[in-house]
Design a protein around this motif. Structure first.
Motif, PDB file in Angstrom:
ATOM      1  N   SER A   1      16.464  -3.905  25.760  1.00 32.06           N
ATOM      2  CA  SER A   1      16.009  -3.257  24.529  1.00 32.06           C
ATOM      3  C   SER A   1      17.138  -3.200  23.514  1.00 32.06           C
ATOM      4  CB  SER A   1      15.535  -1.824  24.822  1.00 32.06           C
ATOM      5  OG  SER A   1      14.404  -1.821  25.626  1.00 32.06           O
ATOM      6  N   THR A   2      16.789  -3.335  22.257  1.00 30.30           N
ATOM      7  CA  THR A   2      17.763  -3.187  21.180  1.00 30.30           C
ATOM      8  C   THR A   2      17.262  -2.131  20.205  1.00 30.30           C
ATOM      9  OG1 THR A   2      16.741  -4.950  19.872  1.00 30.30           O
ATOM     10  CG2 THR A   2      18.550  -5.571  21.348  1.00 30.30           C
ATOM     11  N   VAL A   3      18.199  -1.336  19.707  1.00 30.69           N
ATOM     12  CA  VAL A   3      17.888  -0.308  18.726  1.00 30.69           C
ATOM     13  C   VAL A   3      18.697  -0.606  17.470  1.00 30.69           C
ATOM     14  CG1 VAL A   3      17.897   2.157  18.210  1.00 30.69           C
ATOM     15  CG2 VAL A   3      17.479   1.373  20.547  1.00 30.69           C
ATOM     16  N   LYS A   4      18.031  -0.755  16.339  1.00 25.03           N
ATOM     17  CA  LYS A   4      18.699  -0.991  15.065  1.00 25.03           C
ATOM     18  C   LYS A   4      19.068   0.357  14.444  1.00 25.03           C
ATOM     19  CE  LYS A   4      18.014  -5.479  15.214  1.00 25.03           C
ATOM     20  NZ  LYS A   4      19.123  -6.429  15.412  1.00 25.03           N
ATOM     21  N   ILE A   5      20.359   0.570  14.217  1.00 23.70           N
ATOM     22  CA  ILE A   5      20.850   1.826  13.669  1.00 23.70           C
ATOM     23  C   ILE A   5      21.324   1.580  12.246  1.00 23.70           C
ATOM     24  CG2 ILE A   5      22.509   3.704  13.960  1.00 23.70           C
ATOM     25  CD1 ILE A   5      22.680   2.910  16.920  1.00 23.70           C
ATOM     26  N   ASN A   6      20.686   2.216  11.282  1.00 22.92           N
ATOM     27  CA  ASN A   6      21.036   2.039   9.874  1.00 22.92           C
ATOM     28  C   ASN A   6      22.007   3.123   9.421  1.00 22.92           C
ATOM     29  OD1 ASN A   6      19.313  -0.239   9.177  1.00 22.92           O
ATOM     30  ND2 ASN A   6      17.614   1.165   9.547  1.00 22.92           N
ATOM     31  N   THR A   7      23.000   2.708   8.650  1.00 24.58           N
ATOM     32  CA  THR A   7      23.975   3.639   8.079  1.00 24.58           C
ATOM     33  C   THR A   7      23.915   3.535   6.562  1.00 24.58           C
ATOM     34  OG1 THR A   7      25.426   3.407   9.995  1.00 24.58           O
ATOM     35  CG2 THR A   7      26.405   4.309   7.991  1.00 24.58           C
ATOM     36  N   MET A   8      23.730   4.659   5.893  1.00 23.04           N
ATOM     37  CA  MET A   8      23.605   4.686   4.435  1.00 23.04           C
ATOM     38  C   MET A   8      24.983   4.673   3.782  1.00 23.04           C
ATOM     39  SD  MET A   8      21.427   4.631   2.010  1.00 23.04           S
ATOM     40  CE  MET A   8      19.939   5.043   2.915  1.00 23.04           C
ATOM     41  N   GLY A   9      25.101   3.923   2.683  1.00 20.68           N
ATOM     42  CA  GLY A   9      26.343   3.884   1.929  1.00 20.68           C
ATOM     43  C   GLY A   9      26.534   5.145   1.101  1.00 20.68           C
ATOM     44  N   ALA A  10      27.700   5.281   0.483  1.00 22.07           N
ATOM     45  CA  ALA A  10      28.026   6.476  -0.304  1.00 22.07           C
ATOM     46  C   ALA A  10      27.249   6.494  -1.615  1.00 22.07           C
ATOM     47  CB  ALA A  10      29.527   6.518  -0.590  1.00 22.07           C
ATOM     48  N   VAL A  11      26.941   7.704  -2.079  1.00 20.93           N
ATOM     49  CA  VAL A  11      26.282   7.899  -3.368  1.00 20.93           C
ATOM     50  C   VAL A  11      27.352   8.156  -4.431  1.00 20.93           C
ATOM     51  CG1 VAL A  11      24.711   9.356  -4.693  1.00 20.93           C
ATOM     52  CG2 VAL A  11      24.200   8.803  -2.300  1.00 20.93           C
ATOM     53  N   THR A  12      27.314   7.388  -5.503  1.00 18.86           N
ATOM     54  CA  THR A  12      28.310   7.528  -6.570  1.00 18.86           C
ATOM     55  C   THR A  12      28.042   8.784  -7.398  1.00 18.86           C
ATOM     56  OG1 THR A  12      28.578   5.138  -6.725  1.00 18.86           O
ATOM     57  CG2 THR A  12      29.293   6.437  -8.625  1.00 18.86           C
ATOM     58  N   ILE A  13      29.082   9.539  -7.671  1.00 17.64           N
ATOM     59  CA  ILE A  13      28.997  10.731  -8.516  1.00 17.64           C
ATOM     60  C   ILE A  13      29.632  10.401  -9.872  1.00 17.64           C
ATOM     61  CG2 ILE A  13      29.563  13.172  -8.746  1.00 17.64           C
ATOM     62  CD1 ILE A  13      27.696  12.478  -6.401  1.00 17.64           C
ATOM     63  N   GLY A  14      28.895  10.595 -10.970  1.00 19.14           N
ATOM     64  CA  GLY A  14      29.404  10.234 -12.295  1.00 19.14           C
ATOM     65  C   GLY A  14      29.473  11.432 -13.230  1.00 19.14           C
ATOM     66  N   ASP A  15      30.133  11.239 -14.369  1.00 22.46           N
ATOM     67  CA  ASP A  15      30.207  12.259 -15.424  1.00 22.46           C
ATOM     68  C   ASP A  15      28.949  12.191 -16.271  1.00 22.46           C
ATOM     69  OD1 ASP A  15      32.756  13.182 -14.704  1.00 22.46           O
ATOM     70  OD2 ASP A  15      33.706  11.519 -15.792  1.00 22.46           O
ATOM     71  N   TYR A  16      28.302  13.319 -16.472  1.00 20.15           N
ATOM     72  CA  TYR A  16      27.059  13.346 -17.239  1.00 20.15           C
ATOM     73  C   TYR A  16      27.353  13.343 -18.738  1.00 20.15           C
ATOM     74  CZ  TYR A  16      22.549  14.744 -19.090  1.00 20.15           C
ATOM     75  OH  TYR A  16      21.372  14.792 -19.799  1.00 20.15           O
ATOM     76  N   ASP A  17      26.650  12.503 -19.442  1.00 18.25           N
ATOM     77  CA  ASP A  17      26.769  12.401 -20.904  1.00 18.25           C
ATOM     78  C   ASP A  17      25.365  12.642 -21.473  1.00 18.25           C
ATOM     79  OD1 ASP A  17      26.831  11.553 -23.560  1.00 18.25           O
ATOM     80  OD2 ASP A  17      28.353  10.022 -23.148  1.00 18.25           O
ATOM     81  N   LYS A  18      25.213  13.734 -22.265  1.00 21.74           N
ATOM     82  CA  LYS A  18      23.878  14.083 -22.749  1.00 21.74           C
ATOM     83  C   LYS A  18      23.292  13.039 -23.682  1.00 21.74           C
ATOM     84  CE  LYS A  18      25.411  16.859 -26.722  1.00 21.74           C
ATOM     85  NZ  LYS A  18      25.315  18.177 -27.366  1.00 21.74           N
ATOM     86  N   ASP A  19      24.155  12.201 -24.308  1.00 15.85           N
ATOM     87  CA  ASP A  19      23.651  11.158 -25.198  1.00 15.85           C
ATOM     88  C   ASP A  19      23.124   9.957 -24.418  1.00 15.85           C
ATOM     89  OD1 ASP A  19      24.263  12.621 -27.510  1.00 15.85           O
ATOM     90  OD2 ASP A  19      26.357  11.910 -27.458  1.00 15.85           O
ATOM     91  N   ASN A  20      23.807   9.630 -23.327  1.00  9.93           N
ATOM     92  CA  ASN A  20      23.437   8.442 -22.553  1.00  9.93           C
ATOM     93  C   ASN A  20      22.655   8.772 -21.281  1.00  9.93           C
ATOM     94  OD1 ASN A  20      24.765   6.667 -24.379  1.00  9.93           O
ATOM     95  ND2 ASN A  20      26.727   7.213 -23.438  1.00  9.93           N
ATOM     96  N   GLY A  21      22.626  10.043 -20.947  1.00 13.77           N
ATOM     97  CA  GLY A  21      21.901  10.435 -19.738  1.00 13.77           C
ATOM     98  C   GLY A  21      22.599   9.945 -18.465  1.00 13.77           C
ATOM     99  N   THR A  22      21.820   9.697 -17.475  1.00 12.90           N
ATOM    100  CA  THR A  22      22.374   9.286 -16.177  1.00 12.90           C
ATOM    101  C   THR A  22      22.415   7.772 -16.005  1.00 12.90           C
ATOM    102  OG1 THR A  22      20.195   9.390 -15.152  1.00 12.90           O
ATOM    103  CG2 THR A  22      21.534  11.407 -15.093  1.00 12.90           C
ATOM    104  N   GLY A  23      21.803   7.046 -16.933  1.00 17.47           N
ATOM    105  CA  GLY A  23      21.763   5.596 -16.763  1.00 17.47           C
ATOM    106  C   GLY A  23      20.793   5.198 -15.677  1.00 17.47           C
ATOM    107  N   ASN A  24      20.857   3.947 -15.296  1.00 17.24           N
ATOM    108  CA  ASN A  24      19.961   3.437 -14.255  1.00 17.24           C
ATOM    109  C   ASN A  24      20.353   3.997 -12.889  1.00 17.24           C
ATOM    110  OD1 ASN A  24      18.477   1.827 -16.065  1.00 17.24           O
ATOM    111  ND2 ASN A  24      20.025   0.187 -15.935  1.00 17.24           N
ATOM    112  N   PRO A  25      19.378   4.204 -12.030  1.00 13.08           N
ATOM    113  CA  PRO A  25      19.698   4.729 -10.697  1.00 13.08           C
ATOM    114  C   PRO A  25      20.498   3.714  -9.881  1.00 13.08           C
ATOM    115  CG  PRO A  25      17.402   4.065 -10.795  1.00 13.08           C
ATOM    116  CD  PRO A  25      17.939   3.975 -12.207  1.00 13.08           C
ATOM    117  N   GLN A  26      21.389   4.243  -9.054  1.00 12.62           N
ATOM    118  CA  GLN A  26      22.207   3.408  -8.176  1.00 12.62           C
ATOM    119  C   GLN A  26      21.351   2.842  -7.046  1.00 12.62           C
ATOM    120  OE1 GLN A  26      25.160   5.684  -6.105  1.00 12.62           O
ATOM    121  NE2 GLN A  26      25.851   3.987  -4.821  1.00 12.62           N
ATOM    122  N   GLU A  27      21.542   1.583  -6.769  1.00  9.37           N
ATOM    123  CA  GLU A  27      20.888   0.994  -5.606  1.00  9.37           C
ATOM    124  C   GLU A  27      21.827   1.169  -4.422  1.00  9.37           C
ATOM    125  OE1 GLU A  27      18.648  -3.044  -4.164  1.00  9.37           O
ATOM    126  OE2 GLU A  27      18.825  -2.555  -6.277  1.00  9.37           O
TER     127      GLU A  27
END
Length: 275
Positions: A42-68
């Protein structure tokens, strides 16, 4: 013929059990994926999630596109197989009041556990290179003056790799335990537990084991880490009781399979130390 040859044989109702090592490594790994196994191979596939980027919020530009998010995948394969197959002759059962089959099963269970314990310990080879102290070429020498400090250094390696402080452990050979006992800084428990637990150093629970990997009594691989570092899964495939065709005896046989994988190498530290 000597009269002594006719002296009766007395069979004791008590059996002299074999000396047993404490099983340690198996209690220090995670078995999170054991419920996902189906059989040998038997094999078990174990997924590990990458880090989530933390950015500086700019009220004019918002958050931009979501990180993949990035992810990585590790495969845990159950590719180890071990068996036992023994018989107890009827005549032997008649000569003792003990249940010999049950006693033999206990020995078989211990033998399987011992092999799995060594197997788990063998995964020290997958440690991250930055988390090693000493090597086969340049092993560390342990003395009663610096054994404690060497374990502190291993704890620092884990901290520098952002390993959680909760649930840290380290497994040392018996001679190393003896050195620690000569250091007044070591907070030892007066009663060594059956699990091999002997005390604490720098926030790590210290265990002792005769299964610490070594080469010819030298170059012991002292492993430190947390439960998240190694995943392990095992299962008894089958156990059968039967009467062997050519014997008046009861027999038992069993098949076990298991596998392990270091899924977070940075959550381990390894020190190579000479006795």
């Amino acid at each position: 013929m000597s009269i002594t040859n006719f002296m009766p044989t007395v069979w004791s109702a008590r059996l002299n059990e074999n000396l047993r090592k404490a099983m340690v490594y198996g209690s220090l790994v995670n078995t999170d994926y054991e419920g996902d196994i189906a059989g040998i191979g038997s094999t078990v596939k174990i997924n590990t999630m990458g880090a989530v980027t933390i950015g500086d919020y700019d009220k004019d530009n918002g958050t931009g596109n979501p990180q993949e998010l990035d992810s990585s995948q590790t495969t845990l394969t159950l590719d180890q197989q071990k068996f036992f197959n023994f018989k107890v002759d009827d005549i032997d059962k008649a000569q003792t009041r003990n249940n010999l089959v049950d006693l033999a099963m206990s020995e078989a269970a211990y033998g399987l556990a011992d092999i799995m314990d060594k197997y788990i310990a063998s995964h020290y080879t997958d440690v991250s290179n930055k988390n090693t102290i000493g090597s086969d070429a340049s092993p560390i020498t342990a003395t009663k003056e610096d054994a404690y400090d060497q374990l502190v250094d291993m704890s620092v390696k884990l901290s520098e790799s952002n390993v959680p402080k909760m649930g840290r452990w380290v497994v040392v050979p018996e001679f190393y335990h003896g050195l620690l006992q000569k250091d007044p800084r070591f907070t030892k428990d007066s009663n060594v537990l059956a699990t091999g637990y002997i005390g604490n150093v720098s926030g790590m629970q210290v265990y002792t084991s005769n299964n610490v990997p070594n080469v010819s009594g030298q170059k012991y691989k002292v492993i430190a880490g947390t439960r998240i570092a190694i995943s392990f899964a095992q299962s008894i495939d089958s156990i059968e009781a039967y009467r062997p065709e050519n014997f008046f005896a009861d027999a038992m046989k069993g098949l076990q399979f298991y596998g392990g994988k270091v899924i977070k190498p940075e959550a381990l530290a390894v020190m190579t130390v000479n006795r």
